[in-house]
Motif scaffolding. Sequence first.
Motif, mmCIF file in Angstrom:
data_model
loop_
_atom_site.group_PDB
_atom_site.id
_atom_site.type_symbol
_atom_site.label_atom_id
_atom_site.label_comp_id
_atom_site.label_asym_id
_atom_site.label_seq_id
_atom_site.Cartn_x
_atom_site.Cartn_y
_atom_site.Cartn_z
ATOM 1 N N CYS A 90 0.857 -1.190 0.000
ATOM 2 C CA CYS A 90 0.000 0.000 0.000
ATOM 3 C C CYS A 90 0.896 1.244 0.000
ATOM 4 C CB CYS A 90 -0.856 0.032 1.255
ATOM 5 S SG CYS A 90 -1.678 -1.512 1.596
ATOM 6 N N GLY A 91 0.430 2.317 -0.584
ATOM 7 C CA GLY A 91 1.195 3.572 -0.585
ATOM 8 C C GLY A 91 2.590 3.351 -1.148
ATOM 9 N N THR A 92 3.583 3.882 -0.449
ATOM 10 C CA THR A 92 4.956 3.769 -0.935
ATOM 11 C C THR A 92 5.360 2.312 -1.153
ATOM 12 O OG1 THR A 92 5.551 5.767 0.219
ATOM 13 C CG2 THR A 92 7.355 4.347 -0.393
ATOM 14 N N SER A 93 4.893 1.433 -0.275
ATOM 15 C CA SER A 93 5.267 0.019 -0.424
ATOM 16 C C SER A 93 4.763 -0.521 -1.768
ATOM 17 C CB SER A 93 4.704 -0.799 0.735
ATOM 18 O OG SER A 93 5.199 -0.289 1.951
ATOM 19 N N GLU A 133 -5.678 6.034 0.427
ATOM 20 C CA GLU A 133 -5.376 5.340 1.688
ATOM 21 C C GLU A 133 -6.459 4.342 2.120
ATOM 22 O OE1 GLU A 133 -2.491 5.960 2.565
ATOM 23 O OE2 GLU A 133 -2.027 8.008 1.988
ATOM 24 N N GLU A 136 -6.261 0.436 1.849
ATOM 25 C CA GLU A 136 -5.268 -0.195 2.733
ATOM 26 C C GLU A 136 -5.940 -0.982 3.862
ATOM 27 O OE1 GLU A 136 -2.045 2.487 3.849
ATOM 28 O OE2 GLU A 136 -1.960 1.583 5.819
ATOM 29 N N ILE A 161 4.520 -6.399 1.183
ATOM 30 C CA ILE A 161 5.332 -5.400 1.892
ATOM 31 C C ILE A 161 4.415 -4.571 2.793
ATOM 32 C CG2 ILE A 161 6.993 -3.515 1.594
ATOM 33 C CD1 ILE A 161 6.895 -4.429 -1.518
ATOM 34 N N CYS A 163 5.640 -1.989 5.786
ATOM 35 C CA CYS A 163 6.772 -1.542 6.618
ATOM 36 C C CYS A 163 6.437 -1.665 8.099
ATOM 37 C CB CYS A 163 7.126 -0.098 6.282
ATOM 38 S SG CYS A 163 7.654 0.090 4.590
ATOM 39 N N GLY A 164 5.207 -1.310 8.462
ATOM 40 C CA GLY A 164 4.828 -1.315 9.869
ATOM 41 C C GLY A 164 4.248 -2.646 10.320
ATOM 42 N N SER A 166 1.464 -3.815 9.321
ATOM 43 C CA SER A 166 0.205 -3.225 9.770
ATOM 44 C C SER A 166 -0.930 -3.226 8.749
ATOM 45 C CB SER A 166 0.463 -1.775 10.207
ATOM 46 O OG SER A 166 0.839 -1.018 9.093
ATOM 47 N N ALA A 167 -0.657 -3.260 7.452
ATOM 48 C CA ALA A 167 -1.728 -3.012 6.478
ATOM 49 C C ALA A 167 -2.668 -4.216 6.340
ATOM 50 C CB ALA A 167 -1.113 -2.673 5.115
ATOM 51 N N SER A 241 6.860 6.179 6.385
ATOM 52 C CA SER A 241 7.583 5.010 5.866
ATOM 53 C C SER A 241 7.977 5.164 4.405
ATOM 54 C CB SER A 241 6.750 3.748 6.074
ATOM 55 O OG SER A 241 5.465 3.932 5.532
ATOM 56 N N ASN A 494 -7.203 6.502 6.904
ATOM 57 C CA ASN A 494 -7.396 5.074 7.183
ATOM 58 C C ASN A 494 -7.162 4.821 8.664
ATOM 59 O OD1 ASN A 494 -4.597 4.622 7.603
ATOM 60 N ND2 ASN A 494 -4.277 4.236 5.433
ATOM 61 N N LYS A 496 -4.936 3.216 10.398
ATOM 62 C CA LYS A 496 -3.597 3.464 10.954
ATOM 63 C C LYS A 496 -3.374 4.955 11.183
ATOM 64 C CE LYS A 496 0.008 3.356 8.196
ATOM 65 N NZ LYS A 496 0.941 2.743 7.244
ATOM 66 N N LEU A 497 -3.777 5.761 10.216
ATOM 67 C CA LEU A 497 -3.572 7.205 10.330
ATOM 68 C C LEU A 497 -4.480 7.798 11.409
ATOM 69 C CD1 LEU A 497 -3.248 7.930 6.503
ATOM 70 C CD2 LEU A 497 -1.414 7.759 8.187
ATOM 71 N N ARG A 500 -2.741 7.086 14.549
ATOM 72 C CA ARG A 500 -1.543 7.934 14.649
ATOM 73 C C ARG A 500 -1.947 9.353 15.050
ATOM 74 N NH1 ARG A 500 1.908 8.046 9.369
ATOM 75 N NH2 ARG A 500 2.319 5.888 9.909
HETATM 76 O O1 F6P Z 1 -1.542 4.942 5.015
HETATM 77 C C1 F6P Z 1 -0.500 5.688 4.609
HETATM 78 C C2 F6P Z 1 0.810 4.977 4.664
HETATM 79 O O2 F6P Z 1 1.378 5.177 5.926
HETATM 80 C C3 F6P Z 1 1.776 5.420 3.590
HETATM 81 O O3 F6P Z 1 2.469 6.534 3.935
HETATM 82 C C4 F6P Z 1 2.606 4.180 3.454
HETATM 83 O O4 F6P Z 1 3.377 4.244 2.312
HETATM 84 C C5 F6P Z 1 1.540 3.149 3.468
HETATM 85 O O5 F6P Z 1 0.670 3.589 4.478
HETATM 86 C C6 F6P Z 1 1.965 1.732 3.697
HETATM 87 O O6 F6P Z 1 2.445 1.489 4.978
HETATM 88 P P1 F6P Z 1 3.022 0.090 5.332
HETATM 89 O O7 F6P Z 1 4.146 -0.188 4.376
HETATM 90 O O8 F6P Z 1 3.482 0.173 6.736
HETATM 91 O O9 F6P Z 1 1.903 -0.917 5.157
#
Ligand code: F6P
Length: 590
Positions: A90-93, A133, A136, A161, A163-164, A166-167, A241, A494, A496-497, A500
């Motif tokens: 999701c997102g950058t991942s 978002e 996700e 992928i 990163c947290g 979490s998705a 992330s 979403n 997670k946000l 946060r």
């Molecule tokens: O929801 C927004 C966000 O935090 C993006 O900035 C990030 O790229 C994406 O979620 C994915 O997060 P993660 O890689 O932890 O699942």
Amino acid sequence: MDMQNWQQSCYEPYLPITEKSNPITRDIDRANPKEIVQMLQKCDAEIFERTSYGNHMYQTSVVQTIVDVSKRVEVILKDPEDSLIILSGCGTSGRVAFLLATSLNRLLASQNHKQIYSYIIAGGDKALLTSQETPEDDPLLGALSLDKACVGKKHVLFIGISCGLSAPFVAGQLDFCLRNLEIFTPVLIGFNPIDMARTEPIKNCSFHFKEVAERMNEMQTHQKAYVLNPAVGPEAISGSSRMKGGSATKIILETILLAGHQAAYNNEAVTLNGILHSLNMFEKVHQITYSQTTELAALVQKAAISLRRKGHVYYLGWQTLGIIGIIDASECIPTFGAGFEDIRGFVSNGFSEMNNKEGDLSSLGPHFIIGHKDFIDSILPNLSESDTVIFLYTENVDLNEVSALAKIVRQYTSNLHAITHEHEGLSDPEQMKSLFMTVLTFNWPSSLYMHQPDLMKQYWELSTKWCLNAISTGAHVLIGKTYMNYMIDLRVTNSKLYRRAIHILQRFTGSTLSQCETALLRVLYDVEELSDEMSSTDVTQHTVVANEKGNVVPIALVMLQSRRTIAEAKSYLNAYSVIRDAVAACQRLL
Ligand code: F6P
């Protein structure tokens, strides 16, 4: 005050590493451009640090897992019929997944091999360029899109992928793989220990992320699934992330995938030492990139001046460097509450360079205009000295084309810069450099790519990503868009946000969780008194409402700090363009 190390167990113990605030950047909002770049350099260096906390990148167990997954890649590449390697996030991942899948497919095609990579990004291709978002949070959507992408395939290496860790979108996909292990070998990439994976219940779902991660871990003992989760330290801007998370994902995946290619096509067995060497080379890329701190800081300064004057920053890139620019620009909107015009990226040949699954998206509106030609048609006529333009290219592109475009842009602004990459000794012609106000040139030593020439392009991309992350982050920090190292004006789109945002309110006001959540909801629904329905609706509904709202967290913060009404908090904030000043002044009122 002593700087507490995030590796100590008492440091923000209630937060996973990827959500903690990094002590290195605690005062980033009071730093000058050079200090900002130096802080980012230190934060990024943590990717390669042998931490005492959890796994680290060079730990034998991590390197061994990289070896094991690379061997899976080798097997798939040797038997490409009915096989697929899918990268998803999701997102950058998801954007990193896209970049790698498309560039490795190109590599395969150029060597007359079958293209076996595919990517999935939550929200579809629109999410490559804009922030989407909400998807996700949907595990079913994740599983369905994976199922659809694999129709007819007998062997699928799935790399999810998050990163947290979490998705829910990725959790749904991993769960789907674990229930179909005769077809799938799932791999999870993230940067928290499993015991820090997210435990928040997912709507209409029997599992949460941590439960799936534990099942993955269990299956790893049978070599049926793999978890790659080194600790790389908290982000420079808390929770962002796109920065370290994105870079570390790129490093790990390129190491894995290109080692698999070498083994399949060049008979070079995957070994622990080979993987360690590859990681070492990426560490060198970090050193070389940040060896030009002064030059990079000058670009950060230029970009900040443009944003402060309500001008713009434009990245004009060639080949994949253009895509790196587009990705960096697209992330500024959700991270800093930036306008979409503030920082924009353009790539030579537009969507045909992107090579994304859904093709040309330009009919979707101005957010999806990405070609150099589009830049000339729609941006150039209004370009001025207030705008900063940064060219991104390597010695492998047609320099005549670069110089022709630079000459056109110079007719509108002299504020034109370049970031270029070349092999050591093969220098950019002087007359080329004279077209720009400043040129940040990276000379790459041959020792870096002798072993695996294919990696050079990857190094250039990563180096450019680090530069652009520094420029866009540094510029927004300098114009006051963060408070300490928190992205305080985040969109709560979403779950997670949403969590946060509540944490940030607690962190800065000392109010209880329930007071912070109430203040947030009051702002979201724009009411002084919440109705029962509003209080009892689930988070998903709140995030749908939040899609349309900006400045939510700063308003809630002022309300909590100074007991103002929503209208009063809004007008108070209107008097400040710098969030730090508004928050600080508000704290002085107490
Ligand atoms: O929801 C927004 C966000 O935090 C993006 O900035 C990030 O790229 C994406 O979620 C994915 O997060 P993660 O890689 O932890 O699942």
